[in-house]
Design a protein around this motif. Structure first.
Motif, PDB file in Angstrom:
ATOM      1  N   ASP A   1       0.833  -1.212   0.000  1.00 23.64           N
ATOM      2  CA  ASP A   1       0.000   0.000   0.000  1.00 23.64           C
ATOM      3  C   ASP A   1       0.861   1.254   0.000  1.00 23.64           C
ATOM      4  O   ASP A   1       0.576   2.226  -0.714  1.00 23.64           O
ATOM      5  CB  ASP A   1      -0.924  -0.011   1.223  1.00 23.64           C
ATOM      6  N   SER A   2       1.915   1.274   0.820  1.00 26.23           N
ATOM      7  CA  SER A   2       2.799   2.438   0.866  1.00 26.23           C
ATOM      8  C   SER A   2       3.509   2.635  -0.474  1.00 26.23           C
ATOM      9  O   SER A   2       3.700   3.766  -0.952  1.00 26.23           O
ATOM     10  CB  SER A   2       3.824   2.267   1.984  1.00 26.23           C
ATOM     11  N   MET A   3       3.888   1.496  -1.072  1.00 25.05           N
ATOM     12  CA  MET A   3       4.537   1.593  -2.379  1.00 25.05           C
ATOM     13  C   MET A   3       3.598   2.216  -3.399  1.00 25.05           C
ATOM     14  O   MET A   3       3.998   3.081  -4.191  1.00 25.05           O
ATOM     15  CB  MET A   3       4.980   0.200  -2.825  1.00 25.05           C
ATOM     16  N   ARG A   4       2.307   1.773  -3.373  1.00 19.87           N
ATOM     17  CA  ARG A   4       1.346   2.309  -4.340  1.00 19.87           C
ATOM     18  C   ARG A   4       1.080   3.788  -4.101  1.00 19.87           C
ATOM     19  O   ARG A   4       0.920   4.574  -5.049  1.00 19.87           O
ATOM     20  CB  ARG A   4       0.042   1.509  -4.277  1.00 19.87           C
ATOM     21  N   ARG A   5       1.050   4.228  -2.850  1.00 21.26           N
ATOM     22  CA  ARG A   5       0.841   5.646  -2.568  1.00 21.26           C
ATOM     23  C   ARG A   5       1.999   6.485  -3.129  1.00 21.26           C
ATOM     24  O   ARG A   5       1.789   7.569  -3.690  1.00 21.26           O
ATOM     25  CB  ARG A   5       0.679   5.860  -1.057  1.00 21.26           C
ATOM     26  N   ALA A   6       3.207   5.994  -2.975  1.00 22.86           N
ATOM     27  CA  ALA A   6       4.357   6.723  -3.505  1.00 22.86           C
ATOM     28  C   ALA A   6       4.310   6.786  -5.034  1.00 22.86           C
ATOM     29  O   ALA A   6       4.583   7.835  -5.646  1.00 22.86           O
ATOM     30  CB  ALA A   6       5.658   6.061  -3.038  1.00 22.86           C
ATOM     31  N   ALA A   7       3.917   5.649  -5.663  1.00 20.75           N
ATOM     32  CA  ALA A   7       3.838   5.638  -7.119  1.00 20.75           C
ATOM     33  C   ALA A   7       2.741   6.566  -7.631  1.00 20.75           C
ATOM     34  O   ALA A   7       2.915   7.283  -8.626  1.00 20.75           O
ATOM     35  CB  ALA A   7       3.604   4.218  -7.618  1.00 20.75           C
ATOM     36  N   HIS A   8       1.593   6.564  -6.953  1.00 23.32           N
ATOM     37  CA  HIS A   8       0.509   7.464  -7.377  1.00 23.32           C
ATOM     38  C   HIS A   8       0.873   8.929  -7.121  1.00 23.32           C
ATOM     39  O   HIS A   8       0.397   9.824  -7.844  1.00 23.32           O
ATOM     40  CB  HIS A   8      -0.790   7.088  -6.671  1.00 23.32           C
ATOM     41  N   ALA A   9       1.690   9.183  -6.094  1.00 20.09           N
ATOM     42  CA  ALA A   9       2.185  10.550  -5.895  1.00 20.09           C
ATOM     43  C   ALA A   9       3.046  10.982  -7.080  1.00 20.09           C
ATOM     44  O   ALA A   9       3.022  12.153  -7.505  1.00 20.09           O
ATOM     45  CB  ALA A   9       2.991  10.638  -4.599  1.00 20.09           C
ATOM     46  N   MET A  10       3.816  10.033  -7.633  1.00 17.41           N
ATOM     47  CA  MET A  10       4.592  10.337  -8.849  1.00 17.41           C
ATOM     48  C   MET A  10       3.657  10.723  -9.996  1.00 17.41           C
ATOM     49  O   MET A  10       3.933  11.661 -10.760  1.00 17.41           O
ATOM     50  CB  MET A  10       5.423   9.140  -9.269  1.00 17.41           C
ATOM     51  N   VAL A  11       2.539  10.003 -10.139  1.00 19.40           N
ATOM     52  CA  VAL A  11       1.583  10.295 -11.204  1.00 19.40           C
ATOM     53  C   VAL A  11       1.012  11.698 -11.032  1.00 19.40           C
ATOM     54  O   VAL A  11       0.864  12.462 -11.991  1.00 19.40           O
ATOM     55  CB  VAL A  11       0.465   9.235 -11.223  1.00 19.40           C
ATOM     56  N   GLU A  12       0.692  12.073  -9.787  1.00 22.36           N
ATOM     57  CA  GLU A  12       0.139  13.400  -9.526  1.00 22.36           C
ATOM     58  C   GLU A  12       1.157  14.487  -9.845  1.00 22.36           C
ATOM     59  O   GLU A  12       0.818  15.537 -10.421  1.00 22.36           O
ATOM     60  CB  GLU A  12      -0.301  13.497  -8.064  1.00 22.36           C
ATOM     61  N   HIS A  13       2.433  14.268  -9.479  1.00 18.71           N
ATOM     62  CA  HIS A  13       3.468  15.257  -9.796  1.00 18.71           C
ATOM     63  C   HIS A  13       3.693  15.371 -11.305  1.00 18.71           C
ATOM     64  O   HIS A  13       4.077  16.433 -11.800  1.00 18.71           O
ATOM     65  CB  HIS A  13       4.789  14.877  -9.110  1.00 18.71           C
ATOM     66  N   ALA A  14       3.442  14.281 -12.037  1.00 22.26           N
ATOM     67  CA  ALA A  14       3.662  14.308 -13.483  1.00 22.26           C
ATOM     68  C   ALA A  14       2.652  15.194 -14.189  1.00 22.26           C
ATOM     69  O   ALA A  14       2.938  15.737 -15.264  1.00 22.26           O
ATOM     70  CB  ALA A  14       3.608  12.897 -14.055  1.00 22.26           C
ATOM     71  N   GLY A  15       1.454  15.368 -13.614  1.00 18.40           N
ATOM     72  CA  GLY A  15       0.441  16.200 -14.242  1.00 18.40           C
ATOM     73  C   GLY A  15       0.014  15.627 -15.571  1.00 18.40           C
ATOM     74  O   GLY A  15      -0.337  14.452 -15.683  1.00 18.40           O
ATOM     75  N   SER A  16       0.040  16.470 -16.617  1.00 20.89           N
ATOM     76  CA  SER A  16      -0.391  16.026 -17.952  1.00 20.89           C
ATOM     77  C   SER A  16       0.784  15.610 -18.833  1.00 20.89           C
ATOM     78  O   SER A  16       0.597  15.388 -20.026  1.00 20.89           O
ATOM     79  CB  SER A  16      -1.160  17.162 -18.646  1.00 20.89           C
TER      80      SER A  16
END
Length: 888
Positions: free
Chosen positions: A780-795
């Protein structure tokens, strides 16, 4: 209507129009018939008018054509201009003679004659003892011109100049300038200056339209024919390729156009001339040449001062006060003041223009210092007019392979090529000529505009060399001749008796005839050995393996004799000799090139490659080091060549010079040794001695310590690295890895979780955080970090694709294959359907999970994208066809 020539000076028009002796003789023969007298008058008028029109047309073609022929820098164009100037001068002299105009001498014409004669003296062969007495350096250079061929010319009589071909061209150029000035002066004295000044103003306007037209059509070649060899710094492309030359030529025409507008009596021509001035001035600014913009401002200020003076002169004339004192002293004072103001404007505009063209450097100051040092070394007789480009290699201020073709400062150029005494003498003659030309003070605004334009151009040539370009100087000489012609007419008593006018007629008529002989003698060699044409052509022929070597060697020998101080022909010969690694003569060629251009790295680099190819690798390193030292910050190619050829840190360390560029050169060499970790470690050790906080070297050293099991040392280095650059994502990631290796996983997580956005690359921090959680089994922690990367990537599709790809890889490493498959598919969709880098993982994992339809579709698309890759077709056959109705 324009006053008749001489009317302003109070000379009766009837006296000016008095017929010549030949005309009177013809009239006496036909005196018995009134019809005959009328016929003679009409015939004389037609002949006189046709010749004067032809002279004006010839001057116009020269003024307009010379700049359009790529500035007339090539030998063929200079010869063409010289031949045309002969015809123009003859037409002007004969037409003025028929019109009864006086043709006297003037100091400006004397300047052209003296300077051209002095230039020609440098071509006279002199005995060796006299050459050594005049200038031992010049004598040694010319004596050793054929040293690579084993020929000693010390006992031969040789010319004084260090560039025979260049001096020949300068004789042709000087002849052209003198004849253009003579023709314009004679035409102006006989027919007025208005048409001549209009020719130059329209030529400048025409160049502006040509430059704007090239800009509008996005042209990359001049007139679609000539493509510049070097990149053009200005956004404008024009036949005058150099932005400074283009700007100087345009700035010359702006005061002229304004002067015509002031003189215009009707609103339509006044508006047209003001519009011409606006277009030309705007184009001058668009060249982004600081010197040209400064000369534009200086010309405008000087024209304003001269117009104010004209009003004072008219007031003095109206009140009966003498104006000679004003006309003789104030113009010089105003000219000096305008020069000072122009310099101030140049300095003031410099910060503004730097924002447009980039940061300024001190290269021109260094060049000026070196040029004057060169001139003082050859103070007596110089190096020969036209020899600066080839001879100045030995005194170039900047190391490297840059050739300075001109001093970019007119006084330094004259002193370096003519010698200091001759340069001072010519400057004094020019000053006297300028003062005499201003007597009496001009009353027409267009003539004041010509004075202001010439003064601005001279000011411009204190920071540039546009007057060394024939296309620009022909236009300037037309203005000079026009002002001389005005001066001759305006001075009372200069043009009263046609018999006096005929005394110098044959002398002046002989000048273009003698010039024609000189042109005929020099034309062939001037074209054959033109620096801008023949030397590049020689290098191109040397690269062509189909050219016969004996013929090519003879061409190289001729080029070495024509340019004895230029290393370029020697380098071409060295290139031929170096093809055979067993030829010891190659080093003799290269040694001579090093003597002629001590600051040029090319001979050292060629010698290093020759020595390395012939097995003398240790000697080659010495030459590589010399080349790297001369190139400075541009030595990366040399260091990279050494690293990739020798594959040892020792060789690189022997070549890289200590100093400001050592850090960058070592880092570049480290990349070339990436496949040799031990050698790379030695380079990094030296790099950390030079720059203890070098991020890349520290990072590589930390990884080495971790790989070797020296965890404590790695943590210490990583903490120091992170403390030195808290915003570095790489430093934070390396410290986290070292902490994990040391067993301090919680501290590593705390470090990575703390404000990832504060790092220069947040994705790196979040990716490392996800890896740490994945290794610890915290999905779960790994997925949160990966999804944070997606949010920082934007469009950003690239960053989003990398984030989903990392998530899929970590899910697969944890055994979550279904989650991994969804991650790969998301990465594929984020990158776009045309990007197939993640699709192979979709096929592989689908096949592993037993989803044959999805695997088949993935392999099919991969096979269509890479038809030649057999593995995807084999994969399709392995999983079988897609069942009917199945969807991937």
């Amino acid at each position: 209507m324009e006053p008749q020539p001489g009317e302003a000076a109070g000379v009766p028009v009837s006296t000016l129009d008095e017929p010549s002796r030949r005309t009177r003789r013809r009239r006496r023969k036909s005196r018995g018939s009134g019809f005959g007298r009328t016929f003679d008058r009409v015939r004389d008028a037609v002949a006189r008018g046709s010749l004067s029109t032809a002279a004006l047309a010839g001057l116009a073609l020269l003024c307009w054509g010379a700049p359009m022929m790529i500035g007339s820098i090539f030998g063929w164009s200079i010869v063409g201009c010289a031949a045309a100037s002969v015809v123009v001068a003859l037409l002007a002299i004969v037409s003025a003679r028929r019109g009864g105009a006086a043709i006297g001498w003037h100091p400006v014409l004397l300047l052209f004659a003296l300077s051209t004669a002095w230039t020609a003296l440098a071509l006279v062969p002199l005995p060796p003892w006299l050459l050594a007495l005049l200038d031992p350096t010049n004598a040694d250079v010319t004596a050793r011109a054929l040293y690579p061929l084993g020929i000693d010319r010390a006992a031969e009589a040789r010319p004084f100049t260090l560039d025979i071909a260049g001096t020949r061209l300068e004789i042709l150029k000087g002849t052209t300038y003198g004849l253009v000035a003579l023709g314009a002066a004679v035409y102006g004295s006989a027919h007025g200056t208005r048409r001549l000044l209009a020719v130059v103003a329209l030529g400048s306007l025409g160049m502006a339209f040509v430059a704007l037209g090239h800009l509008a059509f996005g042209a990359e070649a001049v007139f679609g024919i000539y493509r510049p060899v070097y990149p053009v710094a200005s956004p404008l492309l024009a036949p005058l390729l150099n932005a400074n030359h283009l700007g100087g030529f345009l700035a010359l025409g702006v005061p002229l156009a304004v002067g015509f507008a002031v003189d215009a009596e009707e609103p339509t021509p006044r508006f047209a001339w003001y519009a011409a001035a606006a277009v030309t001035a705007t184009t001058t600014v668009l060249t982004l040449s600081r010197g040209a913009v400064a000369s534009l401002f200086a010309g405008a200020l000087l024209l304003g001062a001269l117009l104010w003076m004209r009003r004072r002169v008219r007031q003095d004339d109206a009140e009966g006060r003498p104006r000679d004192v004003l006309g003789s002293t104030v113009p010089g004072i105003v000219a000096l003041g305008a020069g000072f103001v122009g310099a101030v404007v140049y300095v003031g505009l410099d910060p503004v223009l730097r924002t447009l063209v980039g940061p300024a450097d001190t290269s021109k100051l260094s060049l000026l210092h070196a040029a004057w040092r060169w001139a003082l070394e050859h103070w007596a007789f110089g190096s020969g007019r036209g020899a600066f480009a080839g001879a100045f290699w030995r005194a170039a201020p900047a190391p490297g392979a840059v050739q300075f073709t001109h001093a970019e400062h007119l006084p330094a150029q004259w002193a370096a090529e003519w010698g200091l005494p001759a340069a001072v003498l010519f400057a004094l003659v020019l000053l006297v000529a300028a003062l005499r030309t201003l007597q009496p003070f001009p009353t027409r605004a267009r003539e004041l505009g010509a004075i202001a334009g010439l003064a601005a151009l001279v000011l411009h040539n204190l920071v540039d060399f546009s007057l060394e370009i024939a296309g620009v100087t022909v236009a300037a000489c037309t203005l000079v001749g026009a002002l001389v012609g005005r001066s001759r007419v305006a001075q009372a008593g200069r043009r009263t008796d046609p018999n006096d006018a005929g005394r110098l007629y044959w002398v002046k008529l002989g000048a273009p005839l003698v010039a024609a002989v000189v042109i005929a003698v020099l034309a062939r060699d001037a074209i054959a050995h033109d620096r801008y044409g023949s030397l590049p052509r020689l290098a191109e022929r040397a690269r062509d393996r189909s050219v016969r070597l004996p013929q090519l060697r003879e061409e190289i020998r001729a080029a070495m004799l024509a340019h004895p101080a230029d290393p370029f022909p020697v380098l071409v010969g060295a290139t031929l000799a170096a093809r055979d690694t067993r030829d010891p003569g190659a080093l003799r060629w290269l040694t001579r090139a090093m003597e002629l251009s001590p600051s040029n790295a090319t001979p050292h680099l060629m010698a290093a490659r020759f020595l390395r190819a012939s097995g003398r690798r240790s000697q080659a390193l010495v030459e590589y080091r010399h080349a790297a030292r001369l190139l400075g910050g541009s030595a990366a190619i040399v260091v990279g060549e050494v690293a990739s050829s020798y594959l040892t840190a020792e060789a690189v360390l022997r070549v890289v010079p200590a100093g400001a560029y050592e850090e960058a050169l070592l880092e570049g060499a480290s990349g070339a040794l990436a496949g040799h970790p031990e050698e790379r470690a030695l380079l990094d050790a030296r790099l950390l001695q030079v720059a203890p906080r070098h991020a890349q070297a520290l990072g590589r050293e930390i990884r080495r310590r971790l790989a070797a099991g020296h965890v404590a040392q790695a943590v210490t280095l990583a903490r120091a690295m992170a403390a030195g650059d808290p915003e570095s994502a790489n430093a934070r990631v390396l410290l986290a890895r070292a902490l994990v290796a040391a067993g301090a996983e919680s501290e590593a997580v705390t470090l990575l979780v703390r404000d990832p956005a504060s790092a220069d690359e947040p994705d790196l921090v979040l990716a490392e955080l996800a890896r740490v959680h994945a290794r610890a089994g915290r999905a779960d922690s790994m997925r949160r970090a990966a999804h944070a990367m997606v949010e920082h990537a934007g469009s950003d599709p690239e960053r989003r694709g990398r984030a989903y790809g990392l998530l899929a890889e970590l899910e697969e490493s944890m055994g979550n294959h279904a989650h991994a498959l969804r991650g790969y598919e998301r990465a594929h969709r984020a990158m776009g359907e045309d990007d197939l880098r993640w699709l192979q993982h979709v096929g592989r994992l689908s096949e592993r999970l037993g989803d044959r339809a999805r695997a088949f579709e993935a392999y099919r698309r991969l096979s269509e994208a890479s038809p030649g890759d057999a593995q995807w077709r084999a994969a399709m056959e392995r999983v079988g066809p897609t069942p009917a109705g199945a969807t991937p």
